[in-house]
Design a protein around this motif. Sequence first.
Motif: not given
Length: 124
Positions: A61-62, A79-83, A85-93, A108-110
């Motif tokens: 799930s992670v 960590s941000l890329a993981q979160r 990806t989890k939110k969007t179900k997409k590959q994230v750079f 705040l940025v997130e």
Amino acid sequence: METALNGDSVGPIAVHDFWEKILEQLDHFHVMKLRCGFFLWIRSEPVLSSLALAVSSKHDSVPLSALVLGDPSDTTPSSLAQRLTKKTKKQVFVSYNLPVTNSNLALLVENRIKKEMELHPDRF
């Protein structure tokens, strides 16, 4: 602002820029929407000093993540890329290039990124 790199109104890569003053610092966000994900560059200066990638896994799930460029002791990009990806179900750079001025900055940025995703989901 959103433009397709090939000049078409709908292209394989679309660019979206936004900015926000967070903790007295002007932060720039650059999103390149790709066919199966997106690249997010977060910066205060025009520097690309980190790059992380996260992808969903059917076995966990992670999301899986890897730091491609940057300081391995800084887990913020991965960590941000993981979160995301989890939110969007997409590959994230993610390239996260902000100086650590406050322990709350990353949160705040997130939150600002999530707000932009709610306002413009088609750009991510």
